[in-house]
Design a protein around this motif. Sequence first.
Motif, PDB file in Angstrom:
ATOM      1  N   ALA A 137      39.562  48.186  51.571  1.00 49.75           N
ATOM      2  CA  ALA A 137      40.391  48.635  50.447  1.00 49.75           C
ATOM      3  C   ALA A 137      41.273  47.522  49.905  1.00 49.75           C
ATOM      4  CB  ALA A 137      41.231  49.835  50.857  1.00 49.75           C
ATOM      5  N   VAL A 138      41.879  46.717  50.800  1.00 53.84           N
ATOM      6  CA  VAL A 138      42.792  45.682  50.314  1.00 53.84           C
ATOM      7  C   VAL A 138      42.047  44.624  49.507  1.00 53.84           C
ATOM      8  CG1 VAL A 138      44.415  46.035  52.203  1.00 53.84           C
ATOM      9  CG2 VAL A 138      42.663  44.268  52.415  1.00 53.84           C
ATOM     10  N   ARG A 139      40.775  44.436  49.792  1.00 55.75           N
ATOM     11  CA  ARG A 139      39.987  43.443  49.069  1.00 55.75           C
ATOM     12  C   ARG A 139      39.577  43.917  47.684  1.00 55.75           C
ATOM     13  NH1 ARG A 139      36.604  42.124  54.550  1.00 55.75           N
ATOM     14  NH2 ARG A 139      38.143  40.681  55.464  1.00 55.75           N
ATOM     15  N   GLU A 140      39.766  45.207  47.427  1.00 50.96           N
ATOM     16  CA  GLU A 140      39.428  45.768  46.125  1.00 50.96           C
ATOM     17  C   GLU A 140      40.613  45.782  45.168  1.00 50.96           C
ATOM     18  OE1 GLU A 140      36.250  46.768  45.200  1.00 50.96           O
ATOM     19  OE2 GLU A 140      35.813  45.710  47.069  1.00 50.96           O
ATOM     20  N   HIS A 141      41.792  45.450  45.680  1.00 49.03           N
ATOM     21  CA  HIS A 141      42.996  45.476  44.845  1.00 49.03           C
ATOM     22  C   HIS A 141      43.375  44.058  44.408  1.00 49.03           C
ATOM     23  CE1 HIS A 141      44.069  49.704  45.405  1.00 49.03           C
ATOM     24  NE2 HIS A 141      43.728  49.571  46.679  1.00 49.03           N
ATOM     25  N   ARG A 142      43.918  43.931  43.220  1.00 46.54           N
ATOM     26  CA  ARG A 142      44.408  42.641  42.734  1.00 46.54           C
ATOM     27  C   ARG A 142      45.885  42.502  43.050  1.00 46.54           C
ATOM     28  NH1 ARG A 142      41.553  41.343  36.879  1.00 46.54           N
ATOM     29  NH2 ARG A 142      39.406  41.203  37.658  1.00 46.54           N
ATOM     30  N   ARG A 143      46.187  42.649  44.313  1.00 48.93           N
ATOM     31  CA  ARG A 143      47.551  42.513  44.803  1.00 48.93           C
ATOM     32  C   ARG A 143      47.525  41.668  46.061  1.00 48.93           C
ATOM     33  NH1 ARG A 143      51.316  43.680  40.967  1.00 48.93           N
ATOM     34  NH2 ARG A 143      51.145  45.798  40.160  1.00 48.93           N
ATOM     35  N   SER A 144      48.663  41.059  46.373  1.00 45.01           N
ATOM     36  CA  SER A 144      48.789  40.312  47.623  1.00 45.01           C
ATOM     37  C   SER A 144      49.181  41.298  48.720  1.00 45.01           C
ATOM     38  CB  SER A 144      49.847  39.214  47.491  1.00 45.01           C
ATOM     39  OG  SER A 144      49.429  38.233  46.572  1.00 45.01           O
ATOM     40  N   ILE A 145      48.250  41.529  49.648  1.00 47.96           N
ATOM     41  CA  ILE A 145      48.456  42.519  50.701  1.00 47.96           C
ATOM     42  C   ILE A 145      48.116  41.904  52.061  1.00 47.96           C
ATOM     43  CG2 ILE A 145      47.869  44.818  51.551  1.00 47.96           C
ATOM     44  CD1 ILE A 145      46.865  45.515  48.749  1.00 47.96           C
ATOM     45  N   GLY A 168      46.788  38.053  45.580  1.00 46.99           N
ATOM     46  CA  GLY A 168      46.589  38.700  44.291  1.00 46.99           C
ATOM     47  C   GLY A 168      45.595  37.955  43.452  1.00 46.99           C
ATOM     48  N   GLY A 169      45.439  36.652  43.728  1.00 51.98           N
ATOM     49  CA  GLY A 169      44.401  35.861  43.078  1.00 51.98           C
ATOM     50  C   GLY A 169      44.719  35.528  41.639  1.00 51.98           C
ATOM     51  N   MET A 170      43.855  34.753  41.061  1.00 48.79           N
ATOM     52  CA  MET A 170      43.976  34.314  39.685  1.00 48.79           C
ATOM     53  C   MET A 170      42.620  34.489  39.021  1.00 48.79           C
ATOM     54  SD  MET A 170      45.055  30.541  38.307  1.00 48.79           S
ATOM     55  CE  MET A 170      46.643  30.627  39.073  1.00 48.79           C
ATOM     56  N   PRO A 171      42.535  35.140  37.863  1.00 52.64           N
ATOM     57  CA  PRO A 171      41.254  35.308  37.201  1.00 52.64           C
ATOM     58  C   PRO A 171      40.536  33.982  37.014  1.00 52.64           C
ATOM     59  CG  PRO A 171      42.967  36.583  36.098  1.00 52.64           C
ATOM     60  CD  PRO A 171      43.651  35.728  37.118  1.00 52.64           C
ATOM     61  N   VAL A 172      39.207  34.040  37.075  1.00 56.24           N
ATOM     62  CA  VAL A 172      38.399  32.821  36.992  1.00 56.24           C
ATOM     63  C   VAL A 172      38.676  32.032  35.727  1.00 56.24           C
ATOM     64  CG1 VAL A 172      36.049  31.930  36.840  1.00 56.24           C
ATOM     65  CG2 VAL A 172      36.572  33.790  38.419  1.00 56.24           C
ATOM     66  N   ALA A 173      38.801  32.730  34.593  1.00 57.83           N
ATOM     67  CA  ALA A 173      39.018  32.027  33.325  1.00 57.83           C
ATOM     68  C   ALA A 173      40.330  31.253  33.354  1.00 57.83           C
ATOM     69  CB  ALA A 173      39.023  33.026  32.166  1.00 57.83           C
ATOM     70  N   ARG A 174      41.365  31.872  33.908  1.00 55.23           N
ATOM     71  CA  ARG A 174      42.662  31.202  33.975  1.00 55.23           C
ATOM     72  C   ARG A 174      42.594  30.010  34.916  1.00 55.23           C
ATOM     73  NH1 ARG A 174      48.321  33.908  36.014  1.00 55.23           N
ATOM     74  NH2 ARG A 174      49.615  32.078  35.764  1.00 55.23           N
ATOM     75  N   ARG A 175      41.868  30.171  36.047  1.00 50.00           N
ATOM     76  CA  ARG A 175      41.734  29.074  36.987  1.00 50.00           C
ATOM     77  C   ARG A 175      40.996  27.912  36.334  1.00 50.00           C
ATOM     78  NH1 ARG A 175      40.340  31.861  41.140  1.00 50.00           N
ATOM     79  NH2 ARG A 175      38.103  31.802  40.838  1.00 50.00           N
TER      80      ARG A 175
END
Length: 295
Positions: A137-145, A168-175
Motif C-alpha cells: 500500500a505505501v508503494r502505491e501512494h505519492r507520499r513519504s511513508i 514521495g518522489g518526483m515525477p519523471v518529467a520534473r526530474r
Amino acid sequence: MSGLRLFNTKSMVTEVVSRLAEVEADVQGLVEESMETLLGVRFLASEYGTGPVHGGRIDSLGLDENGSPVIVEYKRSTDAGVINQGLFYLSWLMDHRAEFEHLVRDRLGVTAASQVLWSGPRLICIAGDFTRYDVHAVREHRRSIDLVRYRLFGSDLLGLETVASVSGGMPVARRARRQAVARAAAGVQGASMVELASAVDEALLGLGDGVNRVERKTYRAYQRLRNFACVCPPQRSKLLVYLKVDPKGVDLVPGFTRDVSGLGHHGTGDLEVQLRTPRDVERAQELFRASYAAA
C-alpha cells in the motif's frame, strides 16, 4: 523483530525474549521522550487535536532534520488502519500549514518555522508488525511513508526496524527538467563537478533499499529514516559531503576528511568529506557505507 534474536552473552548465553508493549501509549511515550535520537525528528506535540470538524487527534507531531513536517502514528500490534489513519491526518496537515508553522514557531523558534519544507511531509507508522498488504500500500501512494516495526527486549531495550520506506518522489518529467538544468549549469560549474555530483548521487542511492532523497536549497539529503548523508551544491573544484560518522573513529586525511563537530555547515553530520575526482568517490565508499549502516 522479524528474523532478529537478541542474546545476553554475560557468563551463560541466554536469549532476551522480545515482547510487545502492554498498551499503545507505552510505545508512544518511549518514542516521544527520545524522538530526535530514535527518528531524527524534533518533537513538537502529543495527541494534537485537529478541531471539531475533522474530529481527530494526531499521536505525535514533529519536524525532521531537513525541516519536513512529520506525523507519527503508533499501534501496539498489527493494525490494518494505521496507514489510512496517518494519511487522513497528513491531508489535514497540508490544509493547515499556518497552524503547523505557528506550532513550530512556539516550540523551536522563528528560524525553524521559516524553513519548514512543505514539499516533503512525512508519515512514520510505528507498530508491532505490518502485513505484506501494508508494504504494498505505501508503494502505491505519492507520499513519504516509513513503516517501522518495534519490539521491547527485557526491561530496558527497544528495537526499531524499518520495514518499508518510500519517498514521495518526483515525477519523471520534473526530474528530467532538473537534469537538463544541471547539464546547462555545467558550463558555469564545470562539467566534471556535475558528473562528480551525479556519481555521488548514484553511489548513495545504491547503498540499499529505502534510501530517500530530499532536496533543499542549500543541500541534498539522503535519508534512511534519518539523514545519513548531505551533499552540498558543487563548488568550483570540489564537492562537500557530510556524513553521520564519528570523526574520532576515522583517520582524518587533510584535504579529504575533516572533523566539523560544532562547526556550522549546511545539512547534518560531523564528518566532512571533500571530493575532487572520481577516485575520491571510490575512496569515500567505505565512509558512505558506515554512515548508511549507522542510520
